[in-house]
Design an enzyme around this catalytic site. Structure first.
Site, PDB file in Angstrom:
ATOM      1  N   HIS A  23       8.140   4.420 -18.862  1.00 56.41           N
ATOM      2  CA  HIS A  23       7.291   4.414 -17.510  1.00 56.41           C
ATOM      3  C   HIS A  23       5.930   5.160 -17.767  1.00 56.41           C
ATOM      4  O   HIS A  23       6.253   6.235 -18.185  1.00 56.41           O
ATOM      5  CB  HIS A  23       8.206   4.943 -16.588  1.00 56.41           C
ATOM      6  N   GLU A  57       3.267   6.175 -15.275  1.00 51.06           N
ATOM      7  CA  GLU A  57       2.561   6.549 -14.100  1.00 51.06           C
ATOM      8  C   GLU A  57       1.234   7.454 -14.344  1.00 51.06           C
ATOM      9  O   GLU A  57       1.344   8.321 -14.899  1.00 51.06           O
ATOM     10  CB  GLU A  57       3.371   7.559 -12.952  1.00 51.06           C
ATOM     11  N   HIS A  79       2.470  -2.026 -12.222  1.00 48.24           N
ATOM     12  CA  HIS A  79       2.528  -1.771 -10.787  1.00 48.24           C
ATOM     13  C   HIS A  79       1.123  -1.170 -10.279  1.00 48.24           C
ATOM     14  O   HIS A  79       0.294  -0.521 -11.024  1.00 48.24           O
ATOM     15  CB  HIS A  79       3.435  -0.904 -10.407  1.00 48.24           C
ATOM     16  N   GLU A  80       0.729  -1.444  -9.058  1.00 49.17           N
ATOM     17  CA  GLU A  80      -0.412  -1.092  -8.569  1.00 49.17           C
ATOM     18  C   GLU A  80      -1.680  -1.936  -9.373  1.00 49.17           C
ATOM     19  O   GLU A  80      -2.510  -1.147  -9.601  1.00 49.17           O
ATOM     20  CB  GLU A  80      -0.855   0.424  -8.304  1.00 49.17           C
ATOM     21  N   GLU A 136      10.891  -1.185  -2.722  1.00 52.55           N
ATOM     22  CA  GLU A 136      10.694   0.079  -2.308  1.00 52.55           C
ATOM     23  C   GLU A 136      10.444   0.456  -0.783  1.00 52.55           C
ATOM     24  O   GLU A 136      10.526   1.453  -0.162  1.00 52.55           O
ATOM     25  CB  GLU A 136       9.740   0.923  -3.230  1.00 52.55           C
TER      26      GLU A 136
END
Length: 633
Positions: free
Chosen positions: A382, A384, A452-453, A477
């Site tokens: 992950h 972020e 994501h995003e 989510e």
């Protein structure tokens, strides 16, 4: 990707040159099955325009084409047709994963070479490809003496409808920067600027989706409502106002119009995929679908934290428990969020604090990697970024190199922030360039990406099949913390005909516990059978079992999640009404078993499903999961 069959030939019979009431010529081309027709012409002032019809009905009325630039003269009128080309393509290619194993590409192509009649006599080509399920067209600017570096300020492309049709749409940037909105259904006249894919139900009974394909080094296209029944392309700008920086030769993304008689025709269209380039990755052996669980839902329920402390989720001990659960239940991956330094405090305020190579002290990456390998379970990494793309790009090679060394071959990336690097939109050319750099760099290290995003999907997974899935919509989510209570049943009955037209979505279905409490009062508003059906209805080659592991223990329905495939050899969309209900049936990758998923809105209903898709002469056993029971027939 493997090429199965290919034919390509000059086909002058596809093009008809007709005389209009003046001296202008009209250029007409039809799809191979003759159900769709594209007509191109120049106006009296030399403005390029097109119109498009399907099944004898007008879909797009005469609509203008062209571009405007900063500092130089626009290219919108004063053109003449220098020459035209016509081609036919008929091929079948095979995907390493997808909603169908083989994709048929059958289209007729018209290339119109334009030149300004006076002045600098600059050149532009407009390329049309007409399929039986829709239309794609793009602009191509060749290398030329009087057009080099340009700053595009406006794209003129129009989409003029014959009626004030109903449209399913989400707004641009007003609610968030990454398409996480409920779809509205309103007349076109009630909209302003909307995102694509935008899905229309026409007054004369057609379903139409306007989108784009092969978004490469360009700004994303949104649609601005203009007077009458018309939208115009509105490119997402850089912070300085420029829409696109380019240098000849360059091509725009394809503008796409998909048409069908039923909502399901939009679901099974392959126009977007066929307008992307073949795979640039020769060896696909390391690219594979995955069913996984993750240290993720616990953070959203505030059982765990991403940052350090007593409730830190990504510890060595907790991760190994998740690995044990995955191994015991035949799941092949574990997502771990919050493992790396940078999560403490308000991480959204400054993404530059993130390190993508330094784990927290209570997360032993080397030990966990070895433990996962021993259990035959893959770690899903992950990253972020909080929108700090420059910080991420500085570490990109080292981060992927580390993961490659540790046997981590999938990474979920995130960009939780209104802007990238404090000023640029996710769907601007700036964002498009960054996301592509991540995908290409990941491919070098044999790493798959779950983004994501993101910027919306446009079929790039054909060219880079390591680009597996992405968010780009309201996912599970929202059922943990959204102030509006979470996703409605209508939402998941709308997604197949809107968001899903842009490609796979990491919705993360699979919640079994419906009694959890959150400060905002959000919750899963659907049933257990609905959660199971979403694995069939919402496609993603990476599928998560999103709930906490303990909520699956002793639940016979968990068997379905463990067994349902992530990729499919064939897909059919059966009886559906957008936003109310849908039924989608898919055949597994080996072509043996069928899986049928049906979801509805808040209204209970009985749906009759003809089983004509089943192969004649074979016996089938049906295993049925409903909200009342599970049984075999």
């Amino acid at each position: 990707m493997k090429q199965i069959r290919y034919s390509y030939c000059i086909a002058s019979c596809l093009l008809l040159v007709l005389l209009s009431c003046g001296t202008a010529k009209t250029y007409k081309i039809s799809s191979p099955g003759k159900n769709n027709e594209l007509i191109f012409a120049l106006t009296e002032t030399g403005q390029p325009q097109y119109r498009f019809s399907s099944f004898g009905k007008s879909v797009i009325e005469p609509s203008l084409l062209g571009f405007e630039f900063q500092d130089i003269k626009k290219m919108t009128d004063g053109f003449k047709v220098v020459k035209t080309e016509q081609h036919t393509v008929n091929e079948t290619w095979e995907q390493p994963w997808g909603e169908s194993r083989k994709v048929h590409d059958s289209h007729n192509e018209l290339i119109v070479h334009l030149q300004e009649s006076n002045g600098e006599k600059r050149l532009v080509d407009v390329i049309f490809r007409v399929f039986d399920d829709g239309l794609g067209f793009r602009y191509s600017f060749p290398k030329q003496p009087n057009l080099d570096k340009v700053k595009i300020s406006n794209e003129i492309t129009q989409f003029t409808f014959p009626f004030d049709n109903d449209v399913w749409w989400i707004p641009v940037h007003s609610e968030n920067s990454y398409y996480e909105s409920f779809y509205r259904k309103t007349p076109m006249s009630k909209t302003d600027t909307i995102n694509t894919p935008a899905t229309f139900e026409t007054k004369d009974g057609l379903y139409v989706a306007v989108h784009e394909a092969n978004l490469t080094d360009f700004a994303s296209m949104t649609l601005t409502k203009t007077p009458s029944n018309q939208y115009k392309s509105e490119l997402v700008p850089w912070a300085d106002g420029v829409k696109v920086y380019a240098q000849t030769p360059f091509q725009t993304p394809w503008r796409t119009i998909v048409v069908g008689k039923q909502p399901g025709d939009l679901v099974t269209s392959t126009v977007m995929l066929n307008l992307n380039e073949p795979s640039k990755i020769d060896d696909h052996s390391w690219i594979a679908p995955s069913k996984y669980i993750g240290i993720w839902w616990g953070m959203h329920l505030e059982k765990y934290t991403w940052g350090q402390g007593e409730k830190h989720g990504a510890t060595t001990a907790n991760t190994e428990k998740y690995i044990d659960f995955a191994a015991q239940n035949g799941l092949d991956g574990v997502l771990v969020e919050g493992w790396n330094q940078g999560w403490d405090g308000d991480w959204t305020a400054d993404g530059n604090v993130f390190s993508f190579v330094k784990p927290y002290n209570d997360f032993n990456l080397d030990e966990i990697s070895k433990y996962a390998a021993m259990k035959n379970v893959r770690l899903i990494g992950h990253h972020e970024t909080a929108g700090a793309t420059k910080n991420y790009e500085r570490q990109l090679d080292d981060a992927f190199k580390l993961y490659n060394k540790m046997g981590v071959n999938t990474v979920k990336t995130g960009y939780v922030n209104k802007y990238l690097d404090k000023k640029e939109w996710h769907d601007s050319q700036y964002g498009v360039r960054h996301y592509r750099k991540v995908i290409e760099t990941a491919a070098k290290y044999h790493i798959m990406i779950d983004n994501h995003e993101p910027v919306k999907g446009t079929g790039i997974q054909r060219t880079y099949p390591n680009f597996m899935t992405q968010e780009g919509g309201r996912g599970q989510e929202y059922n943990a913390w959204s102030a509006d209570g979470g996703n409605t049943p209508e939402h998941t009955a709308t997604l197949p005909f809107t968001r899903m037209l842009s490609g796979p979505m990491d919705y993360t279905p699979g919640n079994f516990d419906f009694n959890y409490k959150t400060p905002q009062g959000a919750k899963v508003q659907t049933t257990l059978a609905n959660q199971l059906a979403l694995y069939v209805v919402l496609f993603s080659p990476l599928q998560m079992a999103s709930d906490l592991p303990e909520n699956y223990v002793g639940k016979p329905e968990f068997k379905f999640i463990k067994e349902v495939p992530c990729i499919w050899s064939e897909t059919k969309a059966l009886d559906s009404k957008i936003g109310e209900f849908t039924t989608i049936v898919r055949k597994d990758w080996e072509g043996r078993n069928w899986y049928l998923g049906a979801v509805t809105n808040r209204e209970a209903r009985v749906i009759k499903v003809p089983l004509s898709f089943l192969e004649k002469g074979r016996n089938y056993t049906a295993e049925i999961y409903t909200d009342r029971s599970r049984h075999r027939l």
